[in-house]
Design an enzyme around this catalytic site. Sequence first.
Site, PDB file in Angstrom:
ATOM      1  N   ASP A  86      59.746  -1.775  -5.142  1.00  0.00           N
ATOM      2  CA  ASP A  86      60.481  -1.110  -4.058  1.00  0.00           C
ATOM      3  C   ASP A  86      61.904  -1.669  -3.971  1.00  0.00           C
ATOM      4  O   ASP A  86      62.725  -1.183  -3.197  1.00  0.00           O
ATOM      5  CB  ASP A  86      59.746  -1.215  -2.708  1.00  0.00           C
ATOM      6  CG  ASP A  86      59.528  -2.640  -2.268  1.00  0.00           C
ATOM      7  OD1 ASP A  86      59.792  -3.568  -3.062  1.00  0.00           O
ATOM      8  OD2 ASP A  86      59.092  -2.838  -1.109  1.00  0.00           O
ATOM      9  N   SER A  87      62.236  -2.639  -4.837  1.00  0.00           N
ATOM     10  CA  SER A  87      63.630  -3.063  -5.015  1.00  0.00           C
ATOM     11  C   SER A  87      64.491  -1.883  -5.451  1.00  0.00           C
ATOM     12  O   SER A  87      65.721  -1.954  -5.377  1.00  0.00           O
ATOM     13  CB  SER A  87      63.723  -4.197  -6.047  1.00  0.00           C
ATOM     14  OG  SER A  87      63.090  -3.820  -7.260  1.00  0.00           O
ATOM     15  N   ASP A 127      54.759  -1.054  -6.371  1.00  0.00           N
ATOM     16  CA  ASP A 127      54.814  -1.555  -4.994  1.00  0.00           C
ATOM     17  C   ASP A 127      54.406  -0.471  -4.017  1.00  0.00           C
ATOM     18  O   ASP A 127      54.893   0.670  -4.107  1.00  0.00           O
ATOM     19  CB  ASP A 127      56.264  -1.953  -4.640  1.00  0.00           C
ATOM     20  CG  ASP A 127      56.563  -3.406  -4.916  1.00  0.00           C
ATOM     21  OD1 ASP A 127      55.631  -4.198  -5.145  1.00  0.00           O
ATOM     22  OD2 ASP A 127      57.768  -3.755  -4.909  1.00  0.00           O
ATOM     23  N   LYS A 186      50.824  -3.157  -5.490  1.00  0.00           N
ATOM     24  CA  LYS A 186      51.176  -4.460  -4.916  1.00  0.00           C
ATOM     25  C   LYS A 186      51.449  -4.305  -3.420  1.00  0.00           C
ATOM     26  O   LYS A 186      52.148  -3.380  -3.003  1.00  0.00           O
ATOM     27  CB  LYS A 186      52.401  -5.043  -5.626  1.00  0.00           C
ATOM     28  CG  LYS A 186      52.852  -6.392  -5.042  1.00  0.00           C
ATOM     29  CD  LYS A 186      53.697  -7.203  -6.013  1.00  0.00           C
ATOM     30  CE  LYS A 186      55.121  -6.750  -6.189  1.00  0.00           C
ATOM     31  NZ  LYS A 186      55.922  -6.755  -4.947  1.00  0.00           N
ATOM     32  N   GLU A 217      52.531  -6.645   0.181  1.00  0.00           N
ATOM     33  CA  GLU A 217      53.109  -7.898   0.672  1.00  0.00           C
ATOM     34  C   GLU A 217      52.256  -8.446   1.825  1.00  0.00           C
ATOM     35  O   GLU A 217      51.859  -7.689   2.712  1.00  0.00           O
ATOM     36  CB  GLU A 217      54.546  -7.661   1.153  1.00  0.00           C
ATOM     37  CG  GLU A 217      55.473  -7.183   0.037  1.00  0.00           C
ATOM     38  CD  GLU A 217      56.930  -7.059   0.474  1.00  0.00           C
ATOM     39  OE1 GLU A 217      57.255  -7.387   1.638  1.00  0.00           O
ATOM     40  OE2 GLU A 217      57.744  -6.622  -0.359  1.00  0.00           O
ATOM     41  N   GLU A 245      57.467 -15.300  -4.468  1.00  0.00           N
ATOM     42  CA  GLU A 245      58.916 -15.122  -4.474  1.00  0.00           C
ATOM     43  C   GLU A 245      59.603 -16.191  -3.630  1.00  0.00           C
ATOM     44  O   GLU A 245      59.246 -16.407  -2.469  1.00  0.00           O
ATOM     45  CB  GLU A 245      59.245 -13.716  -3.930  1.00  0.00           C
ATOM     46  CG  GLU A 245      60.725 -13.412  -3.885  1.00  0.00           C
ATOM     47  CD  GLU A 245      61.044 -11.926  -3.731  1.00  0.00           C
ATOM     48  OE1 GLU A 245      60.122 -11.092  -3.816  1.00  0.00           O
ATOM     49  OE2 GLU A 245      62.218 -11.605  -3.529  1.00  0.00           O
TER      50      GLU A 245
END
Length: 262
Positions: free
Chosen positions: A42-43, A81, A110, A112, A179
């Site tokens: 999602d970057s 993501d 993925k 978070e 991270e």
Amino acid sequence: MNLLALQQLKERGEKIAVLTSYDASFAALSDKAGVDVLLVGDSLGMTIQGHTSTLPVSLRDMEYHTRCVAQGVQQAFIVTDMPFGSYQINPEQAFENAALLMAAGAQMVKVEGGNIMLDTVRFLVERGIPVCGHLGLTPQSVHQFGGYRVQARDEAAARQLLEDAKALAAAGAGMLVLEMVPTALAAAVSQAIKIPVIGIGAGKYCDGQVLVLQDMLGIYAGKSPRFVRNFMQGATSIEQAISDYVAAVKAQTFPDTEHSFE
Ligand SMILES: Nc1nc(=O)c2c([nH]1)NC[C@@H]1CN(c3ccc(C(=O)N[C@@H](CCC(=O)O)C(=O)O)cc3)CN21
Ligand SMILES: CC(C)C(=O)C(=O)O
Ligand SMILES: [Mg+2]
């Protein structure tokens, strides 16, 4: 590449090279250069869309870029993501949206978060969707953290992160991204669990490394984080830069202390 093969790489001590990917052309190039895992991150909200955070990215955006990447790939394992707001409500919401990403070509999704994600991880994995965890600096919480800063610096937070990592693995997570955490903590986490731990700004002792493609090519329009190395320096083509990255991860010459914390 598949999940079992990735876990075997960890067992054999071979480092895992991961890069973000958002389109078919770069996906094909990274695949050819030997990248093990392509992360449709999602970057892309920052690298592709030009936002200053990942929060505006939609599920439709992630489906679209996953479909683009899947078209370009022969070998690499594809992880996508789940974007902000698409999985935090409950496990049912997460499954419904993860299923759309899997249908678009993802082989793993993925999410978070630690403790709060355990029920969701169990729910997805029991129903056939592999899940990657993400701890430390979780960018979807940037406004909670007050910036993109190193996490788990004090002992209590470090202990909590280690517990979260063990709990995610026990809940069935097949991989974990760490991270911006101190090198020693990332090393301890990698030793404590059997699933591959992929670091970004987490030191050299993780089981693998991930970077954002635009950062390692030196073409990100914003300010790249300190843990990035520009692999175009000394390379004569993008393909060479990417294979140099793969080689540096495998040889453990990236990251070194200037790309790590503590
Ligand atoms: N281009 C890009 N690269 C990334 O690594 C990345 C993204 N985008 N988007 C999603 C998250 C956000 N990340 C970031 C973003 C900024 C910093 C950063 O500016 N770090 C500064 C220190 C800032 C501070 O101390 O507050 C640094 O110099 O590393 C770090 C990680 C990592 N991810
Ligand atoms: C930086 C990596 C781990 C990520 O989550 C992303 O690219 O969105
Ligand atoms: Mg992300």
